[in-house]
Write a protein that holds these residues in place. Sequence first.
Motif, PDB file in Angstrom:
ATOM      1  N   PHE A   1       0.807  -1.229   0.000  1.00 40.58           N
ATOM      2  CA  PHE A   1       0.000   0.000   0.000  1.00 40.58           C
ATOM      3  C   PHE A   1       0.834   1.270   0.000  1.00 40.58           C
ATOM      4  CE2 PHE A   1      -3.057  -2.563   2.959  1.00 40.58           C
ATOM      5  CZ  PHE A   1      -3.345  -3.426   1.913  1.00 40.58           C
ATOM      6  N   SER A   2       2.161   1.151   0.109  1.00 41.03           N
ATOM      7  CA  SER A   2       3.045   2.317   0.212  1.00 41.03           C
ATOM      8  C   SER A   2       2.622   3.238   1.347  1.00 41.03           C
ATOM      9  CB  SER A   2       3.073   3.102  -1.114  1.00 41.03           C
ATOM     10  OG  SER A   2       3.537   2.288  -2.160  1.00 41.03           O
TER      11      SER A   2
ATOM     12  N   THR B   1      -9.341   4.097   7.522  1.00 39.98           N
ATOM     13  CA  THR B   1      -7.908   3.921   7.255  1.00 39.98           C
ATOM     14  C   THR B   1      -7.652   3.598   5.796  1.00 39.98           C
ATOM     15  OG1 THR B   1      -7.520   3.156   9.522  1.00 39.98           O
ATOM     16  CG2 THR B   1      -5.866   2.585   7.866  1.00 39.98           C
ATOM     17  N   VAL B   2      -8.414   2.641   5.275  1.00 38.72           N
ATOM     18  CA  VAL B   2      -8.218   2.227   3.884  1.00 38.72           C
ATOM     19  C   VAL B   2      -8.641   3.343   2.930  1.00 38.72           C
ATOM     20  CG1 VAL B   2      -8.957   0.573   2.139  1.00 38.72           C
ATOM     21  CG2 VAL B   2      -8.402  -0.222   4.436  1.00 38.72           C
ATOM     22  N   SER B   3      -9.707   4.054   3.249  1.00 39.35           N
ATOM     23  CA  SER B   3     -10.145   5.177   2.405  1.00 39.35           C
ATOM     24  C   SER B   3      -9.057   6.243   2.320  1.00 39.35           C
ATOM     25  CB  SER B   3     -11.434   5.785   2.956  1.00 39.35           C
ATOM     26  OG  SER B   3     -12.507   4.874   2.871  1.00 39.35           O
ATOM     27  N   ASP B   4      -8.378   6.497   3.437  1.00 42.04           N
ATOM     28  CA  ASP B   4      -7.295   7.484   3.438  1.00 42.04           C
ATOM     29  C   ASP B   4      -6.134   7.030   2.550  1.00 42.04           C
ATOM     30  OD1 ASP B   4      -8.748   9.054   5.158  1.00 42.04           O
ATOM     31  OD2 ASP B   4      -7.620   8.486   6.963  1.00 42.04           O
ATOM     32  N   ILE B   5      -5.829   5.730   2.575  1.00 43.90           N
ATOM     33  CA  ILE B   5      -4.767   5.203   1.710  1.00 43.90           C
ATOM     34  C   ILE B   5      -5.128   5.391   0.245  1.00 43.90           C
ATOM     35  CG2 ILE B   5      -3.622   3.074   0.965  1.00 43.90           C
ATOM     36  CD1 ILE B   5      -3.795   2.138   3.900  1.00 43.90           C
ATOM     37  N   VAL B   6      -6.369   5.070  -0.111  1.00 43.71           N
ATOM     38  CA  VAL B   6      -6.813   5.221  -1.494  1.00 43.71           C
ATOM     39  C   VAL B   6      -6.800   6.693  -1.905  1.00 43.71           C
ATOM     40  CG1 VAL B   6      -8.771   4.927  -3.072  1.00 43.71           C
ATOM     41  CG2 VAL B   6      -8.164   3.101  -1.465  1.00 43.71           C
ATOM     42  N   ALA B   7      -7.275   7.562  -1.021  1.00 44.87           N
ATOM     43  CA  ALA B   7      -7.297   8.995  -1.333  1.00 44.87           C
ATOM     44  C   ALA B   7      -5.883   9.518  -1.567  1.00 44.87           C
ATOM     45  CB  ALA B   7      -7.972   9.760  -0.203  1.00 44.87           C
TER      46      ALA B   7
ATOM     47  N   VAL C   1      -2.382  -1.080  -4.510  1.00 48.09           N
ATOM     48  CA  VAL C   1      -3.455  -0.087  -4.527  1.00 48.09           C
ATOM     49  C   VAL C   1      -3.532   0.580  -5.901  1.00 48.09           C
ATOM     50  CG1 VAL C   1      -4.344   2.031  -3.493  1.00 48.09           C
ATOM     51  CG2 VAL C   1      -3.242   0.309  -2.052  1.00 48.09           C
ATOM     52  N   SER C   2      -2.384   0.986  -6.438  1.00 45.34           N
ATOM     53  CA  SER C   2      -2.373   1.588  -7.770  1.00 45.34           C
ATOM     54  C   SER C   2      -2.881   0.603  -8.822  1.00 45.34           C
ATOM     55  CB  SER C   2      -0.956   2.042  -8.126  1.00 45.34           C
ATOM     56  OG  SER C   2      -0.532   3.066  -7.255  1.00 45.34           O
ATOM     57  N   MET C   3      -2.530  -0.674  -8.667  1.00 49.07           N
ATOM     58  CA  MET C   3      -3.003  -1.691  -9.599  1.00 49.07           C
ATOM     59  C   MET C   3      -4.523  -1.781  -9.588  1.00 49.07           C
ATOM     60  SD  MET C   3      -1.888  -5.720  -9.637  1.00 49.07           S
ATOM     61  CE  MET C   3      -0.168  -5.254  -9.670  1.00 49.07           C
TER      62      MET C   3
ATOM     63  N   LEU D   1     -12.006  -0.802  -1.805  1.00 48.89           N
ATOM     64  CA  LEU D   1     -11.851  -0.771  -0.353  1.00 48.89           C
ATOM     65  C   LEU D   1     -11.929  -2.169   0.244  1.00 48.89           C
ATOM     66  CD1 LEU D   1     -13.964   2.392   0.606  1.00 48.89           C
ATOM     67  CD2 LEU D   1     -11.485   2.213   0.313  1.00 48.89           C
ATOM     68  N   SER D   2     -12.828  -3.009  -0.276  1.00 47.02           N
ATOM     69  CA  SER D   2     -12.974  -4.369   0.238  1.00 47.02           C
ATOM     70  C   SER D   2     -11.713  -5.193  -0.008  1.00 47.02           C
ATOM     71  CB  SER D   2     -14.180  -5.050  -0.403  1.00 47.02           C
ATOM     72  OG  SER D   2     -15.377  -4.432  -0.014  1.00 47.02           O
TER      73      SER D   2
END
Length: 453
Positions: free
Chosen positions: A155-156, A210-216, A229-231, A249-250
């Motif tokens: 997830f970097s 937490t996961v939403s913040d990573i994606v954002a 995540v980028s993939m 997110l899932s």
Amino acid sequence: MTTPATAVPHAPGRLPVLGHVVPLLRDRLGFMQQLRGHGDVVQIKVGPRSVFVVNSPDLIWEMLTAQSANFNKGRLFDKLRLFGGSPLPIAEGQQHLQRRRLMQPAFHRERINSYIDRMGATAEATVRTWQPGARLDVLNEMQLMAQGVVMSVMFSAEPDRDPAQAVMNSVDTVFQAAIRRAVVPVSGWERLPLPGNRKLRAANTLLRRTVSDIVAAHRAAPAPQDDLVSMLLEARDEDGRPLDEDEILSEITALLAAGSETTAVTMAWLFHELGRNADLAQRLHQEVDTVLAGGPLTAEHLPRLVLTRRLVTETLRLHNPGWIVTREANVPVRLGTAHLPAGADLVWSPYALHRDPELYPDPLRFDPDRWLPERPQPPRGAYIPFGAGKRMCIGDAFTWAEATVLTALVASRWTLQHAPGTDVRPVPAITVHPSSLQMIAEPRTPAAARKAA
């Protein structure tokens, strides 16, 4: 105390039914082990439900490979939808195939080799916080370490210790709820405003945030990062449409949970065994000192860490994290002499399978040398720590590499000894984890260890 499993009289040609037991609430591990003496496939009663326990390694292999299309993942995995959606570990049919193809490149062996440096650097950040003579909760430390590796490599993301602990606690809450709902044969209480249900909702909210913040953060990055995540963000279905937000997110949440738990529990048991076997610990220290020669661990070192790898292999045998794996028959099926109806619930136990004395000499002895190439090896299907067939864990090679790296890294810096009064017992929850594993961290003194530090 669990009532002993006793075969109930049955008509010729039918499976024995083991009655008058409450196996999933008391001595679960002993019960699953005991069932192996009652036949290749045994029917038990769990409340009002019948469950078929598959004991034969040949039939387990057949169920997971040749007959895999006749089964879905079953009750336990269905309850893991608590993480949201139908991510890869839960997805069925065409959705599973498409999602696995999408995510597989992140787990290719060549790609995993490129992760080794980051795995080591991330684990080092946890190890660096240990103090000489400190009393460590080793399972908790390994959970933080493994979770940090997944978040960094896939997830970097590199959260601080306190937020990471909160995420780990939330994952544990969801796992506990999933296993409870899978084994308790009543329904309806999940919707009541009970303390446990409120705790579960809070845990899911934290994980989602937490996961939403990573994606954002990835969406806001000026250039896509080379990670999972980028993939997922760049993925398109057959019609050229991107994955929707809930799907992304899932997948990330499920990978965070699954990718942390198995490795952490395996590492905890491994250091427990080393702590009560000084000779093995000394052999491991000699190997890592020789192979690493005081330098940082790289992908080139892994093939030479042969004892380290065998220690991981033996830990996944004697202390396999999976005490129960579920399946459900999609259609009427035959396994050996057992004829099972569509909708039948099936379970098998990697933990019990890997401790079977008919498959492993002296099965309760922790012996990494049983995996030396010149020693007799167990038959096909007798050692399957990550499953088999098309539903085999996508992260198996990642876990092998990660566990080897973490073992070597810790052993190059520290010796872990059991704290006085520690009583370690296996606890079967979503995985079989140590009840309490308090150990004292002492720094290594060899020249190679001092140079590496």
